[in-house]
Scaffold this motif. Structure first.
Motif, short mmCIF file in Angstrom:
data_model
loop_
_atom_site.label_atom_id
_atom_site.label_comp_id
_atom_site.label_asym_id
_atom_site.label_seq_id
_atom_site.Cartn_x
_atom_site.Cartn_y
_atom_site.Cartn_z
N THR A 100 0.86 -1.18 0.00
CA THR A 100 0.00 0.00 0.00
C THR A 100 0.90 1.23 0.00
O THR A 100 1.75 1.38 0.88
CB THR A 100 -0.90 0.04 1.26
OG1 THR A 100 -1.72 -1.13 1.27
CG2 THR A 100 -1.76 1.28 1.29
N LYS A 101 0.72 2.09 -1.00
CA LYS A 101 1.47 3.35 -1.00
C LYS A 101 0.78 4.30 -0.04
O LYS A 101 -0.37 4.65 -0.22
CB LYS A 101 1.55 3.95 -2.40
CG LYS A 101 2.45 5.18 -2.45
CD LYS A 101 2.66 5.66 -3.87
CE LYS A 101 3.53 6.90 -3.89
NZ LYS A 101 3.72 7.40 -5.25
N TYR A 129 5.69 3.08 1.52
CA TYR A 129 4.77 1.97 1.33
C TYR A 129 4.64 1.21 2.65
O TYR A 129 5.53 1.25 3.49
CB TYR A 129 5.32 0.98 0.29
CG TYR A 129 5.32 1.51 -1.11
CD1 TYR A 129 4.29 1.22 -1.99
CD2 TYR A 129 6.37 2.30 -1.58
CE1 TYR A 129 4.29 1.71 -3.29
CE2 TYR A 129 6.39 2.79 -2.87
CZ TYR A 129 5.35 2.49 -3.72
OH TYR A 129 5.36 2.96 -5.00
N THR A 158 -2.61 0.83 6.91
CA THR A 158 -3.45 0.12 5.95
C THR A 158 -4.30 1.05 5.11
O THR A 158 -5.22 0.62 4.43
CB THR A 158 -4.38 -0.87 6.68
OG1 THR A 158 -5.19 -0.14 7.60
CG2 THR A 158 -3.59 -1.94 7.41
N LYS A 159 -3.99 2.34 5.16
CA LYS A 159 -4.78 3.33 4.41
C LYS A 159 -3.88 4.06 3.43
O LYS A 159 -2.71 4.25 3.67
CB LYS A 159 -5.39 4.33 5.38
CG LYS A 159 -6.32 3.70 6.39
CD LYS A 159 -6.71 4.71 7.46
CE LYS A 159 -7.66 4.14 8.46
NZ LYS A 159 -7.13 3.09 9.28
N ARG A 160 -4.46 4.51 2.35
CA ARG A 160 -3.73 5.36 1.42
C ARG A 160 -3.72 6.78 1.93
O ARG A 160 -4.68 7.25 2.51
CB ARG A 160 -4.36 5.33 0.03
CG ARG A 160 -4.19 4.01 -0.65
CD ARG A 160 -4.80 4.06 -2.04
NE ARG A 160 -4.52 2.82 -2.71
CZ ARG A 160 -3.47 2.65 -3.51
NH1 ARG A 160 -2.63 3.62 -3.73
NH2 ARG A 160 -3.27 1.49 -4.10
#
Length: 181
Positions: free
Chosen positions: A106-107, A121, A175-177
């Motif tokens: 996840t970026k 990331y 865990t979020k962008r």
């Protein structure tokens, strides 16, 4: 710790970027001063365990910047011709000896700092330290650490000089962008 070691060495070329991540199609040898209107790119991976801790690495004492200090899981330059995503996958494989699929990364965010674009990331992996194969030139040691433990390391000067609030942000966003270009 009982991790095995690998040894890798290369002369790296890095691409130059304009603002907004536009590749200029020019490259330089890594470490060459970057002109005022250009940037190089670096990537960082924060590997989190399902228990909420982050894998951190201790940089080799021979490193030019922050020798012997603790840092996030993985970091390195995006070499010429690579994308940020392929570079972070390569850096994880080189420094820790593990493969991470694109869909598992996840970026989180991208920052401009010191003539560089820094792409961060995250990935969740329940690794044991014995699963890792540390790159001899880069990584001295690894361990799992909580946000509080890392902030204590920042306070005592054993972690690279970052703001504790930035580490807090990485843990909150794992865990979020975040902000993407």
């Amino acid at each position: 710790m009982n991790c095995s070691r690998t040894k890798v060495s290369t002369l790296e070329r890095v691409d130059l970027y304009q603002d907004r991540f536009v590749n200029t199609e020019q490259s330089i040898i890594r470490g060459t001063p970057v002109k005022k209107d250009a940037y190089t790119m670096a990537v960082f991976a924060c590997i989190f365990h399902s228990d909420g801790k982050m894998l951190i690495q201790r940089r080799q004492k021979s490193k030019k910047s922050w020798p012997g200090m603790w840092d996030v899981s993985v970091g390195g330059a995006v070499t010429s011709g690579e994308t940020s995503l392929t570079a972070v996958q390569r850096e994880i494989a080189e420094e820790l000896g593990i493969q991470v699929k694109e869909e598992n990364l996840t970026k989180l965010l991208a920052l401009y700092y010191d003539r560089m674009i820094h792409d961060f990331y995250s990935v969740e992996m329940d690794l044991t330290l014995s699963d890792l194969k540390l790159q001899e030139e880069e990584v001295m040691d690894v361990k799992w650490a909580s946000c509080e433990e890392i902030n204590q390391m920042i306070a005592d000067g054993s972690f690279i000089p970052v703001y504790g609030e930035f580490i807090d942000l990485l843990f909150r966003m794992k865990t979020k962008r975040g902000i993407l270009a």
